[in-house]
Design a protein around this motif. Structure first.
Motif, PDB file in Angstrom:
ATOM      1  N   LYS A  69       6.439 -50.819 -28.213  1.00 29.05           N
ATOM      2  CA  LYS A  69       6.439 -51.770 -29.202  1.00 29.05           C
ATOM      3  C   LYS A  69       7.097 -53.103 -28.693  1.00 29.05           C
ATOM      4  CE  LYS A  69       5.982 -48.539 -32.982  1.00 29.05           C
ATOM      5  NZ  LYS A  69       6.362 -48.269 -34.279  1.00 29.05           N
ATOM      6  N   LEU A  85      14.362 -48.401 -36.404  1.00 29.61           N
ATOM      7  CA  LEU A  85      13.839 -47.520 -35.713  1.00 29.61           C
ATOM      8  C   LEU A  85      12.275 -47.897 -35.480  1.00 29.61           C
ATOM      9  CD1 LEU A  85      14.201 -44.675 -34.494  1.00 29.61           C
ATOM     10  CD2 LEU A  85      13.711 -43.691 -36.806  1.00 29.61           C
ATOM     11  N   ALA A  86      11.726 -48.324 -36.788  1.00 28.36           N
ATOM     12  CA  ALA A  86      10.092 -48.614 -36.466  1.00 28.36           C
ATOM     13  C   ALA A  86       9.514 -49.829 -35.532  1.00 28.36           C
ATOM     14  CB  ALA A  86       9.436 -48.746 -37.881  1.00 28.36           C
ATOM     15  N   HIS A  93      15.084 -47.014 -28.550  1.00 33.48           N
ATOM     16  CA  HIS A  93      14.613 -46.126 -29.486  1.00 33.48           C
ATOM     17  C   HIS A  93      15.213 -44.627 -29.436  1.00 33.48           C
ATOM     18  CE1 HIS A  93      11.485 -43.293 -31.008  1.00 33.48           C
ATOM     19  NE2 HIS A  93      11.493 -44.125 -32.121  1.00 33.48           N
ATOM     20  N   ARG A  97      16.654 -42.685 -32.818  1.00 30.91           N
ATOM     21  CA  ARG A  97      15.670 -42.001 -33.481  1.00 30.91           C
ATOM     22  C   ARG A  97      16.837 -40.427 -33.660  1.00 30.91           C
ATOM     23  NH1 ARG A  97      10.274 -40.808 -35.165  1.00 30.91           N
ATOM     24  NH2 ARG A  97      10.327 -38.599 -35.440  1.00 30.91           N
ATOM     25  N   GLY A 259       8.230 -47.140 -45.958  1.00 32.25           N
ATOM     26  CA  GLY A 259       8.150 -45.713 -46.798  1.00 32.25           C
ATOM     27  C   GLY A 259       7.782 -46.116 -48.238  1.00 32.25           C
ATOM     28  N   THR A 266      -0.757 -43.991 -50.731  1.00 28.48           N
ATOM     29  CA  THR A 266      -1.266 -42.636 -50.665  1.00 28.48           C
ATOM     30  C   THR A 266      -1.784 -42.252 -51.881  1.00 28.48           C
ATOM     31  OG1 THR A 266      -0.088 -42.262 -48.696  1.00 28.48           O
ATOM     32  CG2 THR A 266      -0.648 -40.221 -49.769  1.00 28.48           C
ATOM     33  N   ARG A 327       0.287 -51.509 -29.749  1.00 30.81           N
ATOM     34  CA  ARG A 327       1.179 -51.497 -28.703  1.00 30.81           C
ATOM     35  C   ARG A 327       0.915 -52.492 -27.786  1.00 30.81           C
ATOM     36  NH1 ARG A 327       2.771 -47.951 -31.769  1.00 30.81           N
ATOM     37  NH2 ARG A 327       3.334 -45.847 -31.445  1.00 30.81           N
ATOM     38  N   PRO A 383      -2.464 -39.466 -39.819  1.00 32.30           N
ATOM     39  CA  PRO A 383      -2.076 -40.450 -40.840  1.00 32.30           C
ATOM     40  C   PRO A 383      -0.803 -40.980 -40.505  1.00 32.30           C
ATOM     41  CG  PRO A 383      -2.264 -38.552 -41.768  1.00 32.30           C
ATOM     42  CD  PRO A 383      -2.713 -38.273 -40.390  1.00 32.30           C
ATOM     43  N   ARG A 389       6.930 -41.678 -31.398  1.00 33.86           N
ATOM     44  CA  ARG A 389       7.220 -42.735 -32.439  1.00 33.86           C
ATOM     45  C   ARG A 389       6.436 -42.205 -33.609  1.00 33.86           C
ATOM     46  NH1 ARG A 389       9.543 -47.566 -30.172  1.00 33.86           N
ATOM     47  NH2 ARG A 389      10.074 -47.922 -32.363  1.00 33.86           N
ATOM     48  N   CYS A 391       6.068 -40.897 -37.445  1.00 32.33           N
ATOM     49  CA  CYS A 391       6.710 -41.205 -38.462  1.00 32.33           C
ATOM     50  C   CYS A 391       7.829 -40.146 -38.844  1.00 32.33           C
ATOM     51  CB  CYS A 391       5.892 -41.264 -39.788  1.00 32.33           C
ATOM     52  SG  CYS A 391       6.664 -41.369 -41.239  1.00 32.33           S
TER      53      CYS A 391
HETATM   54  C1  HEM Z   1       2.308 -42.062 -46.751  1.00 29.80           C
HETATM   55  C2  HEM Z   1       3.557 -42.559 -46.246  1.00 29.80           C
HETATM   56  C3  HEM Z   1       3.734 -42.953 -44.921  1.00 29.80           C
HETATM   57  C4  HEM Z   1       2.741 -43.026 -43.804  1.00 29.80           C
HETATM   58  C5  HEM Z   1       1.214 -42.881 -43.995  1.00 29.80           C
HETATM   59  C6  HEM Z   1       3.446 -43.491 -42.569  1.00 29.80           C
HETATM   60  C7  HEM Z   1       2.990 -43.642 -41.798  1.00 29.80           C
HETATM   61  C8  HEM Z   1       3.692 -43.918 -40.429  1.00 29.80           C
HETATM   62  C9  HEM Z   1       2.991 -44.205 -38.992  1.00 29.80           C
HETATM   63  C10 HEM Z   1       1.375 -44.145 -38.842  1.00 29.80           C
HETATM   64  C11 HEM Z   1       3.934 -44.323 -38.291  1.00 29.80           C
HETATM   65  C12 HEM Z   1       3.752 -44.472 -36.536  1.00 29.80           C
HETATM   66  C13 HEM Z   1       3.852 -45.959 -36.298  1.00 29.80           C
HETATM   67  C14 HEM Z   1       3.187 -46.398 -34.995  1.00 29.80           C
HETATM   68  O1  HEM Z   1       2.955 -45.339 -34.132  1.00 29.80           O
HETATM   69  O2  HEM Z   1       3.327 -47.649 -34.724  1.00 29.80           O
HETATM   70  C15 HEM Z   1       5.081 -44.344 -38.798  1.00 29.80           C
HETATM   71  C16 HEM Z   1       6.449 -44.420 -38.171  1.00 29.80           C
HETATM   72  C17 HEM Z   1       7.803 -44.689 -39.161  1.00 29.80           C
HETATM   73  N1  HEM Z   1       7.820 -44.228 -40.539  1.00 29.80           N
HETATM   74 FE1  HEM Z   1       6.162 -43.750 -41.859  1.00 29.80          FE
HETATM   75  N2  HEM Z   1       4.735 -43.382 -43.044  1.00 29.80           N
HETATM   76  C18 HEM Z   1       4.949 -43.232 -44.355  1.00 29.80           C
HETATM   77  C19 HEM Z   1       6.230 -42.917 -45.088  1.00 29.80           C
HETATM   78  C20 HEM Z   1       7.574 -43.217 -44.616  1.00 29.80           C
HETATM   79  C21 HEM Z   1       8.737 -42.891 -45.128  1.00 29.80           C
HETATM   80  C22 HEM Z   1       8.825 -42.389 -46.300  1.00 29.80           C
HETATM   81  C23 HEM Z   1       9.756 -43.343 -44.375  1.00 29.80           C
HETATM   82  C24 HEM Z   1      10.987 -43.505 -44.601  1.00 29.80           C
HETATM   83  C25 HEM Z   1      11.790 -43.180 -45.625  1.00 29.80           C
HETATM   84  C26 HEM Z   1       9.099 -43.680 -42.910  1.00 29.80           C
HETATM   85  C27 HEM Z   1       9.711 -44.381 -41.863  1.00 29.80           C
HETATM   86  C28 HEM Z   1       8.812 -44.424 -41.005  1.00 29.80           C
HETATM   87  C29 HEM Z   1       9.780 -44.925 -39.761  1.00 29.80           C
HETATM   88  C30 HEM Z   1      11.431 -45.400 -39.417  1.00 29.80           C
HETATM   89  C31 HEM Z   1       8.954 -45.112 -38.776  1.00 29.80           C
HETATM   90  C32 HEM Z   1       9.054 -45.244 -37.021  1.00 29.80           C
HETATM   91  C33 HEM Z   1       9.460 -44.134 -36.437  1.00 29.80           C
HETATM   92  C34 HEM Z   1       9.841 -44.220 -34.756  1.00 29.80           C
HETATM   93  O3  HEM Z   1       9.322 -45.296 -34.275  1.00 29.80           O
HETATM   94  O4  HEM Z   1      10.501 -43.516 -34.396  1.00 29.80           O
HETATM   95  N3  HEM Z   1       7.527 -43.755 -43.330  1.00 29.80           N
HETATM   96  N4  HEM Z   1       4.880 -43.990 -40.175  1.00 29.80           N
END
Ligand code: HEM
Length: 444
Positions: A69, A85-86, A93, A97, A259, A266, A327, A383, A389, A391
């Motif tokens: 990233k 984190l994201a 990372h 994490r 989030g 959704t 990426r 999804p 990385r 979610c």
């Molecule tokens: C339906 C709901 C959600 C979807 C579809 C979703 C989807 C995703 C996806 C696809 C990624 C990976 C991104 C990548 O590879 O570049 C991601 C990462 C992440 N999401 Fe979600 N997310 C959702 C809900 C949430 C919620 C509720 C939170 C926190 C309260 C959250 C926090 C994060 C974080 C912090 C990352 C980064 C993780 C990392 O890089 O270690 N997401 N999400």
């Protein structure tokens, strides 16, 4: 030697594929679902290698050192989520994490889930029989409120909570435009930029102040903020708390941004699909009545509600909120026998993957029952992404979506009222979705 990577059709001089991607990105992607494993796309001057085949997507996602990233898109999102984190690079990372993981441990989920149920009840009980709902707005308010409560429990003054949610709404609304607007145009003193800056800065400042204040309290609540503040780094060998105030703030910004709109989308898509498939909706209501008998759903009820869960699973297949992810290569790489130079942008699309006819029979059909005897596949159903990385909020989001759906569908029957326009911006949202709600007989 493998054959050359084809370029997606419809490129225009100078613009590349920017027009079809802006006008109707989902159609553009569906048109590529039958292409080979790799396709070249150009967004204006930016060449992007689009990875379409499950095995190559897996390679891309597992190797987060090579496909990192970094690069222009990651840089632009820093305004919004800092080094959270994201958005942080590989190098930062792993530690982050590890430190965030306890906040999403399964044993914390029942507490969060109680907030999700309560927030859904509050929203669903505010509707009136026959009301025409602005679905995206209603659901975004609902998910923002329940995330706020999961993070702060009940410790937040009412006015501070209101301000945070108002600022979050402004920054979610403007984030895609800001990420695509090159500097210094994003700093021009026009009202949209000013509003966005003000909201972003105040949001960050308020969260920062709340983090500092909470750290000074001897016994924080059992909420997500406390678990972040109390997180210890197992590698540091000391009992020092590991995340600084600025880091806690960046994580909070990240959780709100990553989030809330995703989970609201959704649920919005789920209600849209149910409104157009009355038989599934009827069966869902019957399941809820049989299992819950009118009581409020809890996390413990979800295993007994398969159709509720499968409906969410299928909505996430058809309309994955994170519809396109990127990426950048940190060095020369290889994908499917093709060389990718350092500094190249590589993308993949959960939407494209989920609409491949070789992975899903009749892929455009909404059919929650396809999940009755089949578990989501680790390479074909993504999804929430995959690899290091993936979610971190997956279980948090699934619990929130399923419990909110159980509350809403138990009380209200939804009917279509206007055509929906998928808006593929940072998140794939059901823009313009209006549904009419009818009270479920025997509930009011
Ligand atoms: C339906 C709901 C959600 C979807 C579809 C979703 C989807 C995703 C996806 C696809 C990624 C990976 C991104 C990548 O590879 O570049 C991601 C990462 C992440 N999401 Fe979600 N997310 C959702 C809900 C949430 C919620 C509720 C939170 C926190 C309260 C959250 C926090 C994060 C974080 C912090 C990352 C980064 C993780 C990392 O890089 O270690 N997401 N999400």
């Amino acid at each position: 030697m493998s054959s050359p990577v084809p370029t997606a059709p419809g490129a225009l001089p100078g613009l590349g594929h920017a027009l079809p991607l802006l006008r109707d990105p989902l159609r553009f992607l569906r048109g590529l679902a039958g292409s080979g494993p790799l396709v070249r796309v150009r967004i204006g001057p930016l060449p992007v290698l689009l990875v379409c085949e499950p095995a190559l997507i897996r390679q891309l996602l597992l190797d987060d050192r090579t496909f990192d990233k970094v690069g222009p898109i990651a840089e632009r999102s820093k305004d919004l989520v800092g080094e959270g984190l994201a958005g942080c690079p590989h190098q930062l990372h792993r530690r982050q994490r590890r430190l965030c993981q306890p906040s999403f441990h399964p044993h914390r989920l029942p507490d969060y889930a109680a907030q999700f149920g309560a927030s859904a009840e509050r929203t669903a009980s505010s509707w009136r029989d026959g009301q025409l709902l602005d679905v995206p707005a209603e659901l975004l308010t609902m998910t923002m409120r329940s995330t706020l409560t999961a993070i702060f429990a009940t410790t937040l003054p009412e006015a501070t909570g209101r301000q945070l949610l108002a600022d979050l709404a402004v920054l979610l609304d403007g984030s895609f435009r800001q990420i695509l607007t090159p500097p210094p145009l994003d700093r021009l003193p026009i009202p949209a930029n000013r509003r966005y800056r003000l909201a972003t800065e105040r949001f960050e400042r308020t969260l920062g102040e709340l983090a500092v204040r909470r750290r000074a309290e001897p016994n924080g609540g059992g909420d997500l903020l406390s678990s972040l503040i109390d997180a210890l780094d197992p590698d540091s060998g000391t009992a020092e708390r590991a995340l600084s105030d600025a880091e806690v703030t960046d994580q909070l910004r990240t959780f709100f941004v990553a989030g809330t709109e995703t989970t609201a989308a959704t649920l919005g898509w789920t209600l849209h699909l149910l409104a157009r498939h009355s038989e599934v909706q009827r069966r869902l209501r019957a399941e809820l009545a049989r299992v819950l008998g009118g009581a409020a759903p809890t996390l413990a009820d979800l295993p007994a509600l398969p159709l509720t869960r499968h409906t969410v699973t299928e909505a996430l297949r058809l309309y994955p909120p994170a519809w396109m992810l990127t990426r950048d290569t940190t060095g020369p790489a290889e994908l499917g026998g093709h060389r990718v130079p350092a500094g190249h942008t590589v993308a993949w699309s959960p939407y494209l993957l989920h609409h491949r006819a070789d992975l899903y029979p009749d892929p455009e059909r909404f059919d929650p029952d396809r999940w009755r005897d089949t578990k989501p596949d680790r390479t074909a159903y993504l999804p929430f992404g995959s690899g290091p990385r993936k979610c971190i909020g997956e279980q948090f989001a699934l619990a929130q979506a399923a419990l909110s759906l159980a509350v809403i569908a138990g009380r209200w029957q939804v009917e279509p009222a206007a055509a929906v326009r998928p808006a593929a911006r940072s998140t794939l949202t059901p823009r313009g979705l209006r549904l009419r709600v009818r009270a479920v007989t025997g509930r009011q």
